[in-house]
Enzyme design. Structure first.
Site, PDB file in Angstrom:
ATOM      1  N   MET A   1      18.252 -15.717   3.714  1.00 37.05           N
ATOM      2  CA  MET A   1      17.450 -15.626   2.494  1.00 37.05           C
ATOM      3  C   MET A   1      16.941 -17.004   2.054  1.00 37.05           C
ATOM      4  O   MET A   1      15.788 -17.142   1.635  1.00 37.05           O
ATOM      5  CB  MET A   1      18.277 -14.993   1.372  1.00 37.05           C
ATOM      6  CG  MET A   1      17.468 -14.671   0.136  1.00 37.05           C
ATOM      7  SD  MET A   1      18.472 -14.098  -1.239  1.00 37.05           S
ATOM      8  CE  MET A   1      19.117 -12.563  -0.619  1.00 37.05           C
TER       9      MET A   1
ATOM     10  N   TYR B   1      23.681 -15.084  10.826  1.00 35.27           N
ATOM     11  CA  TYR B   1      24.097 -13.689  10.644  1.00 35.27           C
ATOM     12  C   TYR B   1      23.831 -12.866  11.894  1.00 35.27           C
ATOM     13  O   TYR B   1      22.769 -12.975  12.511  1.00 35.27           O
ATOM     14  CB  TYR B   1      23.288 -13.035   9.517  1.00 35.27           C
ATOM     15  CG  TYR B   1      23.601 -13.531   8.135  1.00 35.27           C
ATOM     16  CD1 TYR B   1      24.880 -13.437   7.602  1.00 35.27           C
ATOM     17  CD2 TYR B   1      22.591 -14.057   7.340  1.00 35.27           C
ATOM     18  CE1 TYR B   1      25.149 -13.864   6.305  1.00 35.27           C
ATOM     19  CE2 TYR B   1      22.841 -14.481   6.044  1.00 35.27           C
ATOM     20  CZ  TYR B   1      24.122 -14.389   5.529  1.00 35.27           C
ATOM     21  OH  TYR B   1      24.366 -14.811   4.252  1.00 35.27           O
TER      22      TYR B   1
ATOM     23  N   ARG C   1     -11.372   4.098  -1.580  1.00 33.17           N
ATOM     24  CA  ARG C   1     -10.328   3.507  -2.426  1.00 33.17           C
ATOM     25  C   ARG C   1     -10.724   3.815  -3.869  1.00 33.17           C
ATOM     26  O   ARG C   1     -10.557   4.941  -4.309  1.00 33.17           O
ATOM     27  CB  ARG C   1     -10.203   2.001  -2.115  1.00 33.17           C
ATOM     28  CG  ARG C   1      -8.944   1.376  -2.659  1.00 33.17           C
ATOM     29  CD  ARG C   1      -8.658  -0.006  -2.073  1.00 33.17           C
ATOM     30  NE  ARG C   1      -9.664  -1.011  -2.383  1.00 33.17           N
ATOM     31  CZ  ARG C   1      -9.583  -2.284  -1.995  1.00 33.17           C
ATOM     32  NH1 ARG C   1      -8.549  -2.704  -1.279  1.00 33.17           N
ATOM     33  NH2 ARG C   1     -10.517  -3.150  -2.307  1.00 33.17           N
TER      34      ARG C   1
ATOM     35  N   LYS D   1      -7.030 -13.204  -6.666  1.00 31.67           N
ATOM     36  CA  LYS D   1      -5.922 -12.254  -6.821  1.00 31.67           C
ATOM     37  C   LYS D   1      -4.676 -12.736  -6.088  1.00 31.67           C
ATOM     38  O   LYS D   1      -4.756 -13.623  -5.223  1.00 31.67           O
ATOM     39  CB  LYS D   1      -6.357 -10.882  -6.320  1.00 31.67           C
ATOM     40  CG  LYS D   1      -6.778 -10.863  -4.869  1.00 31.67           C
ATOM     41  CD  LYS D   1      -7.525  -9.573  -4.530  1.00 31.67           C
ATOM     42  CE  LYS D   1      -7.916  -9.554  -3.076  1.00 31.67           C
ATOM     43  NZ  LYS D   1      -8.773  -8.389  -2.759  1.00 31.67           N
TER      44      LYS D   1
HETATM   45  C1  LIG Z   1      -9.756  -8.886  -1.946  1.00 29.33           C
HETATM   46  C2  LIG Z   1     -11.151  -8.502  -2.209  1.00 29.33           C
HETATM   47  C3  LIG Z   1     -12.201  -9.344  -1.822  1.00 29.33           C
HETATM   48  C4  LIG Z   1     -11.999 -10.597  -0.995  1.00 29.33           C
HETATM   49  O1  LIG Z   1     -11.690 -10.220   0.321  1.00 29.33           O
HETATM   50  P1  LIG Z   1     -11.586 -11.338   1.488  1.00 29.33           P
HETATM   51  O2  LIG Z   1     -11.513 -10.557   2.725  1.00 29.33           O
HETATM   52  O3  LIG Z   1     -10.317 -12.075   1.201  1.00 29.33           O
HETATM   53  O4  LIG Z   1     -12.762 -12.195   1.361  1.00 29.33           O
HETATM   54  C5  LIG Z   1     -13.477  -8.979  -2.207  1.00 29.33           C
HETATM   55  N1  LIG Z   1     -13.703  -7.851  -2.901  1.00 29.33           N
HETATM   56  C6  LIG Z   1     -12.716  -7.005  -3.267  1.00 29.33           C
HETATM   57  C7  LIG Z   1     -13.049  -5.783  -4.041  1.00 29.33           C
HETATM   58  C8  LIG Z   1     -11.416  -7.291  -2.924  1.00 29.33           C
HETATM   59  O5  LIG Z   1     -10.439  -6.443  -3.270  1.00 29.33           O
END
Ligand SMILES: *Cc1c(COP(=O)(O)O)cnc(C)c1O
Length: 385
Positions: free
Chosen positions: A324, A276, A146, A48
């Site tokens: 930036m 800045y 969640r 992700k």
């Molecule tokens: C992001 C995520 C992981 C991986 O988590 P890490 O701490 O980076 O290993 C695993 N399972 C779910 C559902 C996640 O959202």
């Protein structure tokens, strides 16, 4: 190998002097170290947020070439990008779904997370309508609050899944809130709740879904009983430990370096403030170099006054406000020249600037540092020499 989403020189080289260098040989070692540690469990790399900044498609292709059996992403779009790049292994989308997305999941043969009975029925209905089978993993909330059906009402979801003729329920999973902590009581409570949910299958005389999974990086390192059939390896795969306090039972190393080059050199007079807001000035004459990277690349402005970089094997402070697209570095009376390499993250000889250090300067965690290095920074993929 260079892969990027940017214009390049006619010979294919990157134009921008600021880039991320990702060492795929190190990624291989991390993947294998995790695989070895979890023995018979499968490893699902989590990709992700642009593979934690490392580049979604290039990292996916590399891991598939190593034999990764399954990939995990957060959102539908990330799954589609992998399919459009030709990635064919199963891909689990971990995030919640909205009903009208289901046909798109099915079109791209992405595995859905069913986090409630209603969503499961939407999936089954869409699959029936399209005349396809849906791959589904059931999501149980054991304490994260969640997504997922609560462990104390999970039986309704597990029972409903038995009545979905258009779904292949190939997995069931939960997620830890505290698996990277020094004290594991809360994680153990979550694990016990997940086991209690899984007992449903035995009690009903049914086989459980073949892929039971719970462990993130913290679980991989600290809770072998959570490895089940598969583990979801995120930050650990990229060579970073999920917290300071976690037990380092698997040895991994970072595979990413963030580099740039000196683009300007000047001598600054005493009491002539830099950048800045004029927040910094020296009381003596100093040499200051400008580096073409800034908060618009994900080098947080919050780090102004704290960050350091490596130039010519020495650490120097970033001075004044980070802009930036540029920032200034005080090299006192040392030498540096235009085009000299500047290391923002990574090592040089004995010296290293770690993701943990950047996180500390920015008041955040390494995850946020990595995922904020934005797509304006080209990614360059290398192997060990
Ligand atoms: C992001 C995520 C992981 C991986 O988590 P890490 O701490 O980076 O290993 C695993 N399972 C779910 C559902 C996640 O959202």
């Amino acid at each position: 190998m260079i892969l990027l989403n940017q214009p390049t020189l006619s010979n294919g080289d990157i134009i921008r002097p600021t880039y991320l260098e990702i060492n795929l040989s190190q990624l291989t070692r991390n993947y294998r170290a995790i695989q070895q540690a979890v023995a018979s469990a499968q490893v699902m790399p989590i990709l992700k947020a642009n593979a934690y900044g490392h580049g979604l498609v290039a990292v996916a292709e590399h891991l598939v070439s190593l034999g990764a059996p399954y990939l995990g992403v957060a959102f539908l779009e990330e799954g589609i990008m992998l399919r459009q790049a030709g990635v064919q292994v199963p891909i689990l989308v971990l995030g919640g779904i909205i009903g009208n997305q289901v046909p798109t999941f099915l079109k791209y043969n992405l595995t859905l997370t069913a986090s409630s009975v209603e969503k499961l029925h939407q999936i089954n209905e869409a699959a029936r309508h399209m005349g396809v089978r849906a791959r589904v993993h059931l999501k149980i909330d054991t304490g994260m609050e969640r997504i997922g059906v609560h462990y104390y009402s999970a039986e309704t979801l597990l029972a409903a899944a038995q009545q979905c003729p258009h779904c292949d329920v190939e997995g069931i999973y939960s997620h830890f809130a505290n698996a990277d902590a020094a004290r594991l009581h809360s994680a153990e409570v979550q694990l016990a709740r997940f086991n209690q949910v899984l007992a449903f299958y035995e009690n009903q005389g049914l086989p459980p879904p073949p892929l039971r999974h719970m462990a993130n990086s913290g679980g991989i390192l600290q809770l072998p009983a959570s490895h089940f059939d598969m583990v979801r390896a995120g930050i650990l795969l990229y060579g970073i430990y999920p917290s300071e306090s976690v037990a380092r039972t698997v040895t991994v190393w970072p595979c990413l370096a963030w580099k740039s080059r000196v683009i300007y050199f000047k001598v600054v007079q005493p009491e002539h403030p830099v950048s800045y807001g004029s927040t910094w000035q020296a009381d003596h004459m100093v040499r200051v170099v400008t580096v073409p990277v800034g908060y618009g690349d994900g080098y947080f402005r919050r780090m102004s006054g704290q960050a350091q970089v490596i130039i010519r094997n020495r650490r120097y402070p970033v001075v004044g406000s980070i802009c930036m697209d540029q920032m200034m570095v005080n090299i006192e009376w040392d030498s540096a020249y235009n085009n000299d390499e500047v290391i923002l993250l990574g090592s040089s000889g004995e010296l290293a600037i770690t993701c943990e250090e950047l996180a500390e300067w920015a008041g955040t965690i390494p995850y946020e540092i990595l995922t904020n290095i934005n797509t304006r920074v080209p990614r360059v993929y290398v192997h060990d020499p």
